[in-house]
Write an enzyme that holds these catalytic residues in place. Structure first.
Site, mmCIF file in Angstrom:
data_model
loop_
_atom_site.group_PDB
_atom_site.id
_atom_site.type_symbol
_atom_site.label_atom_id
_atom_site.label_comp_id
_atom_site.label_asym_id
_atom_site.label_seq_id
_atom_site.Cartn_x
_atom_site.Cartn_y
_atom_site.Cartn_z
ATOM 1 N N GLU A 167 -14.192 -7.862 -78.070
ATOM 2 C CA GLU A 167 -13.016 -7.474 -77.270
ATOM 3 C C GLU A 167 -11.737 -7.493 -78.105
ATOM 4 O O GLU A 167 -10.861 -6.638 -77.969
ATOM 5 C CB GLU A 167 -12.886 -8.438 -76.076
ATOM 6 C CG GLU A 167 -11.737 -8.137 -75.149
ATOM 7 C CD GLU A 167 -11.872 -6.784 -74.469
ATOM 8 O OE1 GLU A 167 -12.775 -6.617 -73.650
ATOM 9 O OE2 GLU A 167 -11.066 -5.890 -74.781
ATOM 10 N N VAL A 223 -10.014 -4.425 -80.678
ATOM 11 C CA VAL A 223 -9.154 -3.286 -80.315
ATOM 12 C C VAL A 223 -8.076 -3.764 -79.346
ATOM 13 O O VAL A 223 -8.384 -4.405 -78.339
ATOM 14 C CB VAL A 223 -9.962 -2.154 -79.628
ATOM 15 C CG1 VAL A 223 -9.052 -0.973 -79.289
ATOM 16 C CG2 VAL A 223 -11.120 -1.693 -80.496
ATOM 17 N N GLY A 270 -5.693 -6.035 -79.588
ATOM 18 C CA GLY A 270 -5.284 -7.452 -79.543
ATOM 19 C C GLY A 270 -5.706 -8.106 -78.235
ATOM 20 O O GLY A 270 -6.893 -8.209 -77.925
ATOM 21 N N ILE A 326 -5.304 -7.011 -75.178
ATOM 22 C CA ILE A 326 -5.522 -6.104 -74.034
ATOM 23 C C ILE A 326 -7.012 -6.025 -73.702
ATOM 24 O O ILE A 326 -7.816 -5.763 -74.591
ATOM 25 C CB ILE A 326 -5.044 -4.662 -74.356
ATOM 26 C CG1 ILE A 326 -3.598 -4.651 -74.827
ATOM 27 C CG2 ILE A 326 -5.251 -3.739 -73.180
ATOM 28 C CD1 ILE A 326 -3.135 -3.286 -75.325
ATOM 29 N N GLY A 385 3.326 -11.938 -88.482
ATOM 30 C CA GLY A 385 1.858 -12.097 -88.452
ATOM 31 C C GLY A 385 1.149 -10.922 -87.793
ATOM 32 O O GLY A 385 0.010 -11.064 -87.340
ATOM 33 N N GLU A 409 -1.966 -6.501 -91.344
ATOM 34 C CA GLU A 409 -3.179 -6.922 -92.034
ATOM 35 C C GLU A 409 -2.800 -7.576 -93.363
ATOM 36 O O GLU A 409 -1.699 -7.349 -93.873
ATOM 37 C CB GLU A 409 -4.063 -5.711 -92.316
ATOM 38 C CG GLU A 409 -4.531 -4.985 -91.074
ATOM 39 C CD GLU A 409 -5.353 -5.879 -90.153
ATOM 40 O OE1 GLU A 409 -6.431 -6.321 -90.554
ATOM 41 O OE2 GLU A 409 -4.888 -6.146 -89.036
ATOM 42 N N LYS A 436 -10.154 1.292 -84.914
ATOM 43 C CA LYS A 436 -10.144 0.961 -83.483
ATOM 44 C C LYS A 436 -10.585 2.149 -82.625
ATOM 45 O O LYS A 436 -11.355 1.974 -81.681
ATOM 46 C CB LYS A 436 -8.753 0.459 -83.086
ATOM 47 C CG LYS A 436 -8.452 -0.913 -83.721
ATOM 48 C CD LYS A 436 -6.992 -1.259 -83.622
ATOM 49 C CE LYS A 436 -6.706 -2.652 -84.187
ATOM 50 N NZ LYS A 436 -5.273 -2.896 -84.371
ATOM 51 N N GLY A 488 -1.101 -10.308 -83.082
ATOM 52 C CA GLY A 488 -0.472 -11.630 -82.990
ATOM 53 C C GLY A 488 -1.514 -12.687 -82.693
ATOM 54 O O GLY A 488 -2.587 -12.395 -82.140
#
Ligand code: HSE
Length: 401
Positions: free
Chosen positions: A124, A127, A129, A131, A182, A185, A200, A297
Site C-alpha cells: 500500500e 504508491v 504515501g 493515501i 524528507g 529519494e 508508481k 513523508g
C-alpha cells in the site's frame, strides 16, 4: 501478539517504529492483540537508541526466528531488498513494503512466491504515501473495468512545482527544501526525472490490468526543463503545470506515461499542492473517483505500511494479488495516443508554426524571446511528423479532464 521485524531504519522505517509505538494501544484495541517490534535491521550503529537491543545487522537472525510473522521491507532499492524479501516469503513470513522500485520491477516474481507460499506481499505504501489507493483498487473497485488512471504521484516534484508557481522560488531552492523535509529519494534524480512516478503508475496499471506494465515501457519525462517562462505563460493562461502520471487500458492493451502537464485551474488535480498527491481513477460503473493525501513523508508512508501489517495480522490468508508478465503486443504505441500540447518556440518561428498548424493564438513570454501556442488535438504520430519543420524549444502536454 504478532511479532514483526523492520528492515531499514531510515525515513520510513523509523516512522513505522514510531506509529507502532504511538498507536500501540489503539491498534491492540482494534486488532484484539498487540503488534510488537522484535527486530530492526540496519547496518548503521544504533547503540545510543533507547531500545538498542532491537537492532541487528544480521538478516539471518530475523529469517530464522519463527516468532517473526511479518517483515516490513523499507530499505528501498533492489539490492539487498529483493533477496531479503524473497527469503522472508520462502520462509513463510509475510512482507509489507513501501519499496516502489522493487514492486514495479520484481513484483510479478515476488507476488508469485508469496502465493506459492500462502503468505502476503503487500505494498500500500508504495504508491501515494499515506493515501489508501492499492486497497480500494483491489477491493471495493474490483467490480469496475478501470480504464483510466491519472494523477500526481510524486510529492517532491509537486512540492517543487507548487513553490515555483505560488512563491516564484527557483527549482534548486525548492528541491533543497523537499530534500530537507524528507520527501525526496536518496537519489533525487528519481523524483525530478519522473522515474519515481513511473514506478508508481507501473504498479497501479499492473494491478488494475493484470498485465505487468514495465517501467521501461512507460514514456517518462521529468520536470527539470520547466523554467520561469513556462510558469509565467501557463499562469497567464489560467493554468498550472504538474507532473502527471497517466495510464489507459483499451481493448486489453495498456499505455502509460509520465510528463509535466498543463492543467486548467478548474481541473480537479490542479489544486493539489505541496507534498500532496491526487489520483483520479475512472471505472465503468463508478465513473471518476479521486484519492487525495500526503504522498511522501515519514508518518504518512508509515501509516500505510502499518495498515498492511494490521490487515495481515487480522487475516493472514493470501489475498490473491498478482499480475502476469506482458506479451510483446500488450502496449499501445505512443504514436497512437491523442494529445494536445502547449508548445514553446522562438518568436521568430511563429509564421512557420502557423503554416504547419493553421491559425494559432500566440502568447509571448516577457522574460525571453519565446512564444507559446496550443496545438490542435491529434495523435502523437501526426504531431511528431508535423513539428519536424518547426524548431520547437519544448512541448508540455495538456491534461484533459
Ligand atoms: N520521493 C517520493 C515522493 C517519496 O516524493 O513522492 C514517496 O514515494
Amino acid at each position: 501478539m504478532t511479532k514483526i521485524a523492520i528492515l531499514g531504519f531510515g525515513t520510513v522505517g523509523s516512522g513505522v517504529y514510531e506509529v507502532l509505538k504511538m498507536n500501540k494501544e489503539s491498534i491492540a484495541k482494534k486488532l484484539g492483540k498487540e503488534i510488537e517490534v522484535k527486530y530492526i535491521l540496519d547496518i548503521r550503529d544504533f547503540s545510543d537508541h533507547p531500545e538498542a537491543y532491537l537492532f541487528t545487522q544480521d538478516f539471518n537472525t530475523i529469517l530464522e526466528d519463527k516468532e517473526v510473522e511479518i517483515v516490513a521491507e523499507v530499505i528501498g532499492g533492489i539490492h539487498p531488498a529483493y533477496n531479503f524479501t524473497k527469503a522472508a516469503l520462502l520462509a513463510g513470513k509475510h512482507v509489507v513494503t513501501s519499496n516502489k522500485e522493487l514492486v514495479a520491477t520484481m513484483g510479478t516474481k515476488l507476488l508469485k512466491i508469496a502465493k506459492d507460499n500462502n503468505v502476503n506481499y503487500m505494498f500500500e505504501a508504495s504508491v501515494g504515501g499515506g493515501i489508501p489507493i492499492i486497497a480500494p483498487l483491489r477491493g471495493c473497485l474490483t467490480g469496475n473495468e478501470i480504464t483510466r488512471i491519472s494523477g500526481i504521484l510524486n510529492g517532491t516534484t509537486n512540492y517543487i512545482l507548487t513553490k515555483m508557481f505560488k512563491d516564484g522560488e527557483s527549482f534548486e531552492d525548492a528541491l533543497k527544501a523537499a530534500q530537507d523535509l524528507g520527501y525526496a529519494e536518496r537519489d533525487p534524480s528519481s523524483d525530478i526525472l519522473g522515474r519515481d512516478a513511473a514506478r508508481k503508475i507501473s504498479i497501479l496499471m499492473s494491478l488494475v490490468t493484470g498485465i505487468q506494465t514495465d517501467v521501461d515501457k512507460i514514456k517518462t519525462e521529468g520536470i527539470t526543463s520547466i523554467d520561469s517562462c513556462d510558469v509565467e505563460v501557463a499562469g497567464k493562461m489560467g493554468c498550472v503545470i504538474k507532473l502527471i502520471a497517466r495510464g489507459y487500458e483499451k481493448d486489453g492493451k495498456v499505455f502509460a506515461s509520465v510528463s509535466p502537464s498543463m492543467l486548467q485551474k478548474d481541473h480537479p488535480l490542479s489544486n493539489i499542492q505541496d507534498v500532496y498527491n491526487g489520483i483520479m481513477v475512472y471505472g465503468n460503473a463508478v465513473d471518476n473517483v479521486m484519492f487525495y493525501g500526503r504522498g511522501a513523508g515519514t508518518l504518512p508512508t508509515a501509516s500505510a505500511v502499518v495498515g498492511d501489517m494490521i490487515e495481515i495480522a487480522k487475516d493472514p490468508i493470501n489475498q490473491g494479488i498478482f499480475w502476469h508478465e506482458a506479451s510483446e503486443d500488450a502496449f499501445i504505441p505512443f504514436s497512437e495516443i491523442n494529445d494536445q500540447y502547449f508548445v514553446r518556440i522562438e518568436k521568430a518561428d511563429k509564421e512557420k508554426a502557423a503554416l504547419v498548424f493553421g491559425e494559432l493564438d500566440f502568447i509571448d513570454c516577457q522574460k525571453s524571446n519565446d512564444s507559446y501556442f496550443i496545438s490542435p488535438e491529434m495523435s502523437n504520430g501526426e504531431f511528431n511528423s508535423k513539428i519536424v519543420s518547426i524548431p520547437i524549444i519544448k512541448k508540455i502536454r495538456i491534461e484533459q479532464e
